[in-house]
Design a protein around this motif. Sequence first.
Motif, PDB file in Angstrom:
ATOM      1  N   PHE A 288     -13.504   6.652   1.992  1.00 49.68           N
ATOM      2  CA  PHE A 288     -13.005   7.792   2.758  1.00 49.68           C
ATOM      3  C   PHE A 288     -14.092   8.438   3.599  1.00 49.68           C
ATOM      4  N   SER A 289     -13.634   9.219   4.581  1.00 47.71           N
ATOM      5  CA  SER A 289     -14.550  10.050   5.370  1.00 47.71           C
ATOM      6  C   SER A 289     -13.856  11.374   5.618  1.00 47.71           C
ATOM      7  N   GLY A 290     -14.634  12.447   5.677  1.00 47.75           N
ATOM      8  CA  GLY A 290     -14.098  13.776   5.928  1.00 47.75           C
ATOM      9  C   GLY A 290     -13.768  14.520   4.650  1.00 47.75           C
ATOM     10  N   THR A 291     -13.137  15.688   4.811  1.00 50.37           N
ATOM     11  CA  THR A 291     -12.709  16.502   3.678  1.00 50.37           C
ATOM     12  C   THR A 291     -11.309  17.033   3.960  1.00 50.37           C
ATOM     13  N   GLY A 292     -10.623  17.385   2.904  1.00 49.66           N
ATOM     14  CA  GLY A 292      -9.296  17.972   3.057  1.00 49.66           C
ATOM     15  C   GLY A 292      -8.191  17.039   2.615  1.00 49.66           C
ATOM     16  N   TYR A 293      -7.205  16.894   3.468  1.00 52.17           N
ATOM     17  CA  TYR A 293      -6.017  16.097   3.180  1.00 52.17           C
ATOM     18  C   TYR A 293      -6.037  14.799   3.984  1.00 52.17           C
ATOM     19  N   VAL A 294      -5.327  13.792   3.503  1.00 53.43           N
ATOM     20  CA  VAL A 294      -5.311  12.493   4.167  1.00 53.43           C
ATOM     21  C   VAL A 294      -4.566  12.606   5.495  1.00 53.43           C
ATOM     22  N   ASP A 295      -5.262  12.299   6.583  1.00 56.23           N
ATOM     23  CA  ASP A 295      -4.677  12.344   7.923  1.00 56.23           C
ATOM     24  C   ASP A 295      -4.327  10.938   8.408  1.00 56.23           C
TER      25      ASP A 295
ATOM     26  N   GLY B 228      -7.399  -4.791  -5.144  1.00 56.36           N
ATOM     27  CA  GLY B 228      -8.821  -4.795  -4.827  1.00 56.36           C
ATOM     28  C   GLY B 228      -9.108  -4.572  -3.357  1.00 56.36           C
ATOM     29  N   THR B 229      -8.071  -4.625  -2.513  1.00 56.20           N
ATOM     30  CA  THR B 229      -8.248  -4.372  -1.078  1.00 56.20           C
ATOM     31  C   THR B 229      -8.746  -2.947  -0.876  1.00 56.20           C
ATOM     32  N   ARG B 230      -9.660  -2.776   0.067  1.00 58.42           N
ATOM     33  CA  ARG B 230     -10.158  -1.431   0.395  1.00 58.42           C
ATOM     34  C   ARG B 230      -9.182  -0.722   1.308  1.00 58.42           C
ATOM     35  N   VAL B 231      -8.838   0.492   0.918  1.00 60.34           N
ATOM     36  CA  VAL B 231      -7.988   1.345   1.757  1.00 60.34           C
ATOM     37  C   VAL B 231      -8.895   2.446   2.297  1.00 60.34           C
ATOM     38  N   HIS B 232      -8.978   2.533   3.617  1.00 60.03           N
ATOM     39  CA  HIS B 232      -9.814   3.533   4.269  1.00 60.03           C
ATOM     40  C   HIS B 232      -8.983   4.780   4.571  1.00 60.03           C
ATOM     41  N   LEU B 233      -9.478   5.930   4.134  1.00 60.87           N
ATOM     42  CA  LEU B 233      -8.783   7.199   4.347  1.00 60.87           C
ATOM     43  C   LEU B 233      -9.632   8.091   5.240  1.00 60.87           C
ATOM     44  N   THR B 234      -8.985   8.742   6.203  1.00 62.98           N
ATOM     45  CA  THR B 234      -9.632   9.762   7.015  1.00 62.98           C
ATOM     46  C   THR B 234      -9.035  11.093   6.599  1.00 62.98           C
ATOM     47  N   LEU B 235      -9.886  12.014   6.150  1.00 62.05           N
ATOM     48  CA  LEU B 235      -9.437  13.310   5.661  1.00 62.05           C
ATOM     49  C   LEU B 235      -9.716  14.394   6.705  1.00 62.05           C
ATOM     50  N   ARG B 236      -8.796  15.336   6.806  1.00 73.56           N
ATOM     51  CA  ARG B 236      -8.967  16.474   7.720  1.00 73.56           C
ATOM     52  C   ARG B 236      -8.402  17.725   7.066  1.00 73.56           C
ATOM     53  N   HIS B 237      -8.865  18.872   7.551  1.00 72.77           N
ATOM     54  CA  HIS B 237      -8.340  20.168   7.052  1.00 72.77           C
ATOM     55  C   HIS B 237      -6.953  20.380   7.569  1.00 72.77           C
TER      56      HIS B 237
ATOM     57  N   VAL C 151       0.843  -1.187   0.000  1.00 67.99           N
ATOM     58  CA  VAL C 151       0.000   0.000   0.000  1.00 67.99           C
ATOM     59  C   VAL C 151       0.887   1.249   0.000  1.00 67.99           C
ATOM     60  N   PRO C 152       0.675   2.169  -0.952  1.00 68.41           N
ATOM     61  CA  PRO C 152       1.462   3.403  -0.998  1.00 68.41           C
ATOM     62  C   PRO C 152       1.146   4.319   0.186  1.00 68.41           C
ATOM     63  N   ASP C 153       2.097   5.161   0.546  1.00 68.15           N
ATOM     64  CA  ASP C 153       1.907   6.167   1.588  1.00 68.15           C
ATOM     65  C   ASP C 153       1.218   7.370   0.968  1.00 68.15           C
ATOM     66  N   VAL C 154       0.012   7.694   1.435  1.00 66.29           N
ATOM     67  CA  VAL C 154      -0.720   8.847   0.900  1.00 66.29           C
ATOM     68  C   VAL C 154      -1.037   9.873   1.989  1.00 66.29           C
ATOM     69  N   LYS C 155      -0.492   9.686   3.188  1.00 66.73           N
ATOM     70  CA  LYS C 155      -0.758  10.646   4.268  1.00 66.73           C
ATOM     71  C   LYS C 155      -0.183  12.005   3.898  1.00 66.73           C
ATOM     72  N   GLY C 156      -0.997  13.047   4.111  1.00 71.32           N
ATOM     73  CA  GLY C 156      -0.555  14.408   3.864  1.00 71.32           C
ATOM     74  C   GLY C 156      -0.876  14.945   2.487  1.00 71.32           C
TER      75      GLY C 156
END
Length: 122
Positions: A93-100, A113-122, A69-74
């Motif tokens: 994903f949930s939220g808006t903004g950048y990947v936290d 095909g694996t699901r990657v869950h992202l939490t986004l924040r301002h 899985v690639p690093d997408v934080k930030g």
Amino acid sequence: MLKNVALKMYARGMLDENPEFRPTPGSGNTPLLHTSFDAERNRTLHRTLGVERARTFGAPATGYPSGQVPDVKGVSFREALARLEEAGYAVVFSGTGYVDEQSPAAGTTASPGTRVHLTLRH
């Protein structure tokens, strides 16, 4: 067009409580500038605009082997979505903004095909 961008930034809380890109008189608050990965460009923007506060997002690591899985934080959601889908993962994903936060974590071995869950924040 720039005014629309500023209004969207204000609506998302990226300019504090001030719709103008300058301090509110008497408040002591200065706007917060969200900046790019390029350190020299950031210094130029801060110097030119007179902005003291900034939040710089770190550039994510690149070059993960296939199956990790690639690093997408930030990064922005759009950038994260492109990188993850290119690597063969589904994105939720949930939220808006950048990947936290991301799950599974960067570097984790996961099949396409694996699901990657992202939490986004301002």
